[in-house]
Write an enzyme that holds these catalytic residues in place. Sequence first.
Site, PDB file in Angstrom:
ATOM      1  N   LEU A 191      54.883  39.941  45.483  1.00 43.92           N
ATOM      2  CA  LEU A 191      55.232  38.556  45.779  1.00 43.92           C
ATOM      3  C   LEU A 191      56.474  38.129  45.005  1.00 43.92           C
ATOM      4  CD1 LEU A 191      51.733  36.783  45.822  1.00 43.92           C
ATOM      5  CD2 LEU A 191      53.017  37.770  47.734  1.00 43.92           C
ATOM      6  N   GLY A 231      46.701  44.695  41.632  1.00 48.30           N
ATOM      7  CA  GLY A 231      46.688  43.995  40.359  1.00 48.30           C
ATOM      8  C   GLY A 231      47.829  42.999  40.326  1.00 48.30           C
ATOM      9  N   GLY A 232      47.654  41.891  39.558  1.00 46.75           N
ATOM     10  CA  GLY A 232      48.702  40.886  39.496  1.00 46.75           C
ATOM     11  C   GLY A 232      49.028  40.364  40.883  1.00 46.75           C
ATOM     12  N   ASP A 233      50.325  40.365  41.208  1.00 45.30           N
ATOM     13  CA  ASP A 233      50.749  39.901  42.539  1.00 45.30           C
ATOM     14  C   ASP A 233      51.220  41.061  43.405  1.00 45.30           C
ATOM     15  OD1 ASP A 233      53.036  40.488  41.146  1.00 45.30           O
ATOM     16  OD2 ASP A 233      54.118  38.677  41.726  1.00 45.30           O
ATOM     17  N   GLU A 234      50.655  42.252  43.149  1.00 48.79           N
ATOM     18  CA  GLU A 234      51.002  43.444  43.924  1.00 48.79           C
ATOM     19  C   GLU A 234      49.883  43.807  44.892  1.00 48.79           C
ATOM     20  OE1 GLU A 234      51.861  46.560  41.199  1.00 48.79           O
ATOM     21  OE2 GLU A 234      53.788  45.731  40.580  1.00 48.79           O
TER      22      GLU A 234
END
Length: 319
Positions: A191, A231-234
């Site tokens: 993102l 994970g995160g925005d991946e």
Amino acid sequence: MDPTNQPPDPSPFLSWKDPREVAKRIKILIKAIEQSPVSVIITDPRGVIQYVNPKFTKLMGYTLEEAVGQTPRILKGGFLTREFYTNLWDTILAGNEWHGLFHNRTKQGDLVWELASISPIRDDNGVITHFVGVKEDITELKRLQDQMAHMAHHDQLTGLPNRFLFLDRLSQMLAQARRRETSFAVLYLDLDDFKAVNDTRGHAAGDSLLTAVAQRLQGCVRETDTVSRMGGDEFTILLADVHDLADVERIVATILTAISTPFTVGDAECRVGVSIGVAIYPLDGLDVDPLLSTADGALYKVKASGRGGYCFPARHAEP
């Protein structure tokens, strides 16, 4: 010490000399079955039910009168195979004990998991006269096991497959594509401007945005495809059975449009973009690591060139 110097009888239920004692002990055995915390079912050699205990009637919903004369087929949930029941009958008709899991259906239509043991009952001549089944309801245990398995393989925030399950499905898709000589695509997504939303609106708003992004991504692909959160925005996407590179490009364009459309988080609108790296089997790699490396490298090129787009090495490699 016993003056007769004889050890006590370790199994008093095996002594059947006094008729009064016999009646007393039979009564105790009946009470034990009647008050057992597990279901007990007794059938004749053909499988026709002769007796069920109160625990059975409470769990399965059939009264003793309703169950007697029926066969255990009234409990079948329809999820176990013919081979399963063939193995069961082959085992007990041979005079052996059978142990396994039933997925049965109650009279009310509820599905229950039962850990069961079925044993033959023989007369004095060794002839099988009945079968007795003892079944323990483990539905709640199975639910907890399934929940733990889901948690181990899925992202807790979005409910999407996590990295572990993504890699497993990628390996399966690769093996299938090799056998069938077909193609598939691996998409790496990151993102754009998510950090700004997280920093200015807070982590709760960031979590809501990630959940909304996950839902939109799932709406852009087919049921046979897999959307995962790494994970995160991946995120990653596996597109199965790719027949035309142009089809992959159309899906990528759909994703770009979907994510660029404003999101409503709380009482405010926010915008993010997405950068996508694409790898195609077998054009961009013949194994897991080369495909992931190509997709990751393509994503890096998009980020380095200004974000908000995609890199499609296989498309660029076409003559």
